[in-house]
Write a protein that holds these residues in place. Sequence first.
Motif, PDB file in Angstrom:
ATOM      1  N   ILE A   1       0.841  -1.211   0.000  1.00  0.00           N
ATOM      2  CA  ILE A   1       0.000   0.000   0.000  1.00  0.00           C
ATOM      3  C   ILE A   1       0.874   1.258   0.000  1.00  0.00           C
ATOM      4  O   ILE A   1       0.611   2.208  -0.733  1.00  0.00           O
ATOM      5  CB  ILE A   1      -0.964  -0.008   1.210  1.00  0.00           C
ATOM      6  CG1 ILE A   1      -2.023  -1.088   0.994  1.00  0.00           C
ATOM      7  CG2 ILE A   1      -1.652   1.356   1.387  1.00  0.00           C
ATOM      8  CD1 ILE A   1      -2.799  -1.428   2.237  1.00  0.00           C
TER       9      ILE A   1
ATOM     10  N   ALA B   1       0.844   3.854  -2.974  1.00  0.00           N
ATOM     11  CA  ALA B   1       0.465   5.258  -2.765  1.00  0.00           C
ATOM     12  C   ALA B   1       1.561   6.190  -3.289  1.00  0.00           C
ATOM     13  O   ALA B   1       1.264   7.202  -3.941  1.00  0.00           O
ATOM     14  CB  ALA B   1       0.211   5.501  -1.281  1.00  0.00           C
ATOM     15  N   LEU B   2       2.831   5.837  -3.034  1.00  0.00           N
ATOM     16  CA  LEU B   2       3.951   6.646  -3.528  1.00  0.00           C
ATOM     17  C   LEU B   2       3.969   6.681  -5.057  1.00  0.00           C
ATOM     18  O   LEU B   2       4.150   7.719  -5.676  1.00  0.00           O
ATOM     19  CB  LEU B   2       5.282   6.071  -3.015  1.00  0.00           C
ATOM     20  CG  LEU B   2       5.698   6.521  -1.610  1.00  0.00           C
ATOM     21  CD1 LEU B   2       6.902   5.718  -1.148  1.00  0.00           C
ATOM     22  CD2 LEU B   2       6.037   8.012  -1.590  1.00  0.00           C
TER      23      LEU B   2
ATOM     24  N   ALA C   1       1.144   8.830  -6.348  1.00  0.00           N
ATOM     25  CA  ALA C   1       1.427  10.266  -6.187  1.00  0.00           C
ATOM     26  C   ALA C   1       2.469  10.736  -7.203  1.00  0.00           C
ATOM     27  O   ALA C   1       2.291  11.785  -7.845  1.00  0.00           O
ATOM     28  CB  ALA C   1       1.917  10.534  -4.769  1.00  0.00           C
TER      29      ALA C   1
ATOM     30  N   ARG D   1       2.017  13.280 -10.449  1.00  0.00           N
ATOM     31  CA  ARG D   1       2.827  14.481 -10.593  1.00  0.00           C
ATOM     32  C   ARG D   1       3.528  14.499 -11.965  1.00  0.00           C
ATOM     33  O   ARG D   1       3.534  15.508 -12.655  1.00  0.00           O
ATOM     34  CB  ARG D   1       3.856  14.561  -9.472  1.00  0.00           C
ATOM     35  CG  ARG D   1       4.386  15.979  -9.292  1.00  0.00           C
ATOM     36  CD  ARG D   1       5.188  16.119  -8.045  1.00  0.00           C
ATOM     37  NE  ARG D   1       6.073  14.979  -7.852  1.00  0.00           N
ATOM     38  CZ  ARG D   1       6.760  14.734  -6.744  1.00  0.00           C
ATOM     39  NH1 ARG D   1       6.621  15.554  -5.723  1.00  0.00           N
ATOM     40  NH2 ARG D   1       7.550  13.696  -6.626  1.00  0.00           N
TER      41      ARG D   1
ATOM     42  N   VAL E   1      -1.427  14.974 -13.427  1.00  0.00           N
ATOM     43  CA  VAL E   1      -2.822  14.582 -13.141  1.00  0.00           C
ATOM     44  C   VAL E   1      -3.177  15.108 -11.761  1.00  0.00           C
ATOM     45  O   VAL E   1      -2.432  14.883 -10.794  1.00  0.00           O
ATOM     46  CB  VAL E   1      -2.985  13.045 -13.178  1.00  0.00           C
ATOM     47  CG1 VAL E   1      -4.381  12.638 -12.717  1.00  0.00           C
ATOM     48  CG2 VAL E   1      -2.721  12.523 -14.577  1.00  0.00           C
ATOM     49  N   LYS E   2      -4.319  15.815 -11.652  1.00  0.00           N
ATOM     50  CA  LYS E   2      -4.712  16.372 -10.363  1.00  0.00           C
ATOM     51  C   LYS E   2      -5.613  15.386  -9.614  1.00  0.00           C
ATOM     52  O   LYS E   2      -6.642  14.957 -10.147  1.00  0.00           O
ATOM     53  CB  LYS E   2      -5.446  17.697 -10.556  1.00  0.00           C
ATOM     54  CG  LYS E   2      -4.515  18.816 -10.959  1.00  0.00           C
ATOM     55  CD  LYS E   2      -5.259  20.121 -11.080  1.00  0.00           C
ATOM     56  CE  LYS E   2      -4.275  21.238 -11.451  1.00  0.00           C
ATOM     57  NZ  LYS E   2      -4.971  22.487 -11.731  1.00  0.00           N
ATOM     58  N   ILE E   3      -5.186  15.020  -8.417  1.00  0.00           N
ATOM     59  CA  ILE E   3      -6.039  14.151  -7.564  1.00  0.00           C
ATOM     60  C   ILE E   3      -6.527  15.021  -6.410  1.00  0.00           C
ATOM     61  O   ILE E   3      -5.738  15.391  -5.539  1.00  0.00           O
ATOM     62  CB  ILE E   3      -5.251  12.922  -7.039  1.00  0.00           C
ATOM     63  CG1 ILE E   3      -4.676  12.112  -8.203  1.00  0.00           C
ATOM     64  CG2 ILE E   3      -6.156  12.036  -6.172  1.00  0.00           C
ATOM     65  CD1 ILE E   3      -3.814  10.932  -7.798  1.00  0.00           C
ATOM     66  N   ASN E   4      -7.784  15.376  -6.425  1.00  0.00           N
ATOM     67  CA  ASN E   4      -8.290  16.278  -5.378  1.00  0.00           C
ATOM     68  C   ASN E   4      -8.582  15.526  -4.075  1.00  0.00           C
ATOM     69  O   ASN E   4      -8.512  14.288  -4.011  1.00  0.00           O
ATOM     70  CB  ASN E   4      -9.500  17.076  -5.866  1.00  0.00           C
ATOM     71  CG  ASN E   4     -10.687  16.183  -6.162  1.00  0.00           C
ATOM     72  OD1 ASN E   4     -10.752  15.059  -5.666  1.00  0.00           O
ATOM     73  ND2 ASN E   4     -11.602  16.664  -6.973  1.00  0.00           N
TER      74      ASN E   4
ATOM     75  N   TRP F   1      -8.890  11.404  -2.960  1.00  0.00           N
ATOM     76  CA  TRP F   1      -8.043  10.747  -1.940  1.00  0.00           C
ATOM     77  C   TRP F   1      -8.896  10.063  -0.874  1.00  0.00           C
ATOM     78  O   TRP F   1      -8.584   8.950  -0.437  1.00  0.00           O
ATOM     79  CB  TRP F   1      -7.115  11.769  -1.280  1.00  0.00           C
ATOM     80  CG  TRP F   1      -5.886  12.068  -2.090  1.00  0.00           C
ATOM     81  CD1 TRP F   1      -5.568  13.249  -2.681  1.00  0.00           C
ATOM     82  CD2 TRP F   1      -4.832  11.163  -2.408  1.00  0.00           C
ATOM     83  NE1 TRP F   1      -4.380  13.153  -3.357  1.00  0.00           N
ATOM     84  CE2 TRP F   1      -3.890  11.877  -3.208  1.00  0.00           C
ATOM     85  CE3 TRP F   1      -4.573   9.822  -2.122  1.00  0.00           C
ATOM     86  CZ2 TRP F   1      -2.735  11.295  -3.702  1.00  0.00           C
ATOM     87  CZ3 TRP F   1      -3.396   9.243  -2.623  1.00  0.00           C
ATOM     88  CH2 TRP F   1      -2.507   9.968  -3.401  1.00  0.00           C
TER      89      TRP F   1
END
Lengths: 93, 468
Positions: A10, A14-15, A18, A22, A26-29, A33
Amino acid sequence: MLWLILGVVIGVGALWLASWARAKNVKINWLAWVLIAIAVISALSGIQNFVELMGEYEERAAWMMIPMYGLQAVVPAALAALLVWRGQKKVKA
Amino acid sequence: MSNMLTRRQFLKEVGLVGAGVALTPMAAAGMSVDAMNALADDESPTTRLERPSWAKPSDKPTTEIDWKAMQRYDERNTCRGGLVKYIGTEKQAEWTKIQSESLAKWLKEGKSGYTLKDVALQAASGVGSATQSFLGPEKVTAPKDRGVPTWTGTPEEANEIVTAALRHLGAATVGVVELDTNTTEKLIYSFDPDGKELVFADVDQPAEEEKRRIIPRKARWAIVYTVQMSEETLKRAPTILGAQTTNLTYTRNRNIQLRLQTFLRSLGYMALGEASTNALGISPALGVVAGLGEMSRIQRLITPEYGPMVRVFKLLTDLPMAATKPINAGIMRFCSACMKCAESCPTKALSFDREPTWQTKGGWNNPGHKAYFEDSTKCREGWARSGTNCGVCFAVCPYAGKDRALIHQFVKATASATPVMNEFFKTMHDVTFGPAKPDYSPVKDPEKWWDLDLPEYGINTMQGRKNG
């Protein structure tokens, strides 16, 4: 050991997510999350219940956990993906 | 403001997920928050039994009791020893014939759960135990024989050492009831199964007479304890494999009782035990008052830790102890919505009433408390037709689980907090574990039990524990 491996998976996942976001801009609001976190917690709960019910020799109940928690994991994950995709479409437009 | 997380925020989130992952297995092991806190506390008492956090101590039991209406009960009126007076000799002979013929036929046919290996295991489970007695062993070295005074301590310290000793000797949970003439003393039988009268008297020493057992009034404390049963074998009920579960538990308890009697006598106190199986007092009632669990639709004790998968035993002593409180874990209230045991009973012996009632079903019930009274004669018919002591109601109970999966703790904690989900939980139990089948078929395949990898005695002695 299972939980250690899952924790590492996990964390790495997640890393990767992210850094991929970047790199691709891509924008993850925050809502995405939250949905991802719900999906991960549901998936972990499903794994915990499946593994332990198998350990309790309750095979029928164990297999029932897959659709029950699977649905709880897949729906928010799909919603998160949808949010990110729509956000990207807006940026491109 | 940007929707993107900063690196610092992201690392914080990852840390939280990691902490959640790390905590999950702890929760899976059934640890309460208190227990987790205690991990960091070197001074936490090691003899204190951790109860699930959702089993809350209560001033009153969840079973309503009318102590004025209740009288001391004659054990010979139960269907254990008094069945013939309810059904007559003819029917009893018929049931005995059905039982013996069925068992012989199923053994020859090699019916699952009734095979020679199952019968052999049952024979083995019933031997190797001490003789039960009211007074305990004839010879015990008393403190004065060792040149020291009788052990003394506070009632709480007495609870701690008795609990530690009982756990070491094989018991699961331990509670204490202080006897009061107008209330709790009524839970001690008036007559034992062998017909001897149990008499409270202002005497210094207990006595075993030809027709009476004398209990000194100073023996005011009933130590009530549970002994775990193997869930995996009892879930093979009603078969011989399932039936031997109780044999083994009673056998184990005979040794535990003798050892507890020896322990208490060695400390310098009396220890008045059950003279035979189900003697001395009403086990489920004493268990409820001692806070070991709650009454239920199966008319037996259901514990927060092991569900109904226990047998309950008791012993009287003059060692001053601290009475333990009853509990409210939402179990009795869950029974109102869940009728799985009643639906699964092949002879429909259990109550389908929504709420418990004061109205008894027959002389085998003890009036003076509100309960889901059962038709014990129908239950006995099920015993005869299955050739065993049945136990299907224990096997199907949603509380009869090992609690390794988080879902069990979630359901039990929620049921303890509110009854609104109880109907849903019952439906989900039917979906996940299978619906009720009132046809004498076991919940689990008896043949498969022989292939399982199980702990000693088939019980999990670490359930709810934190240290080993």
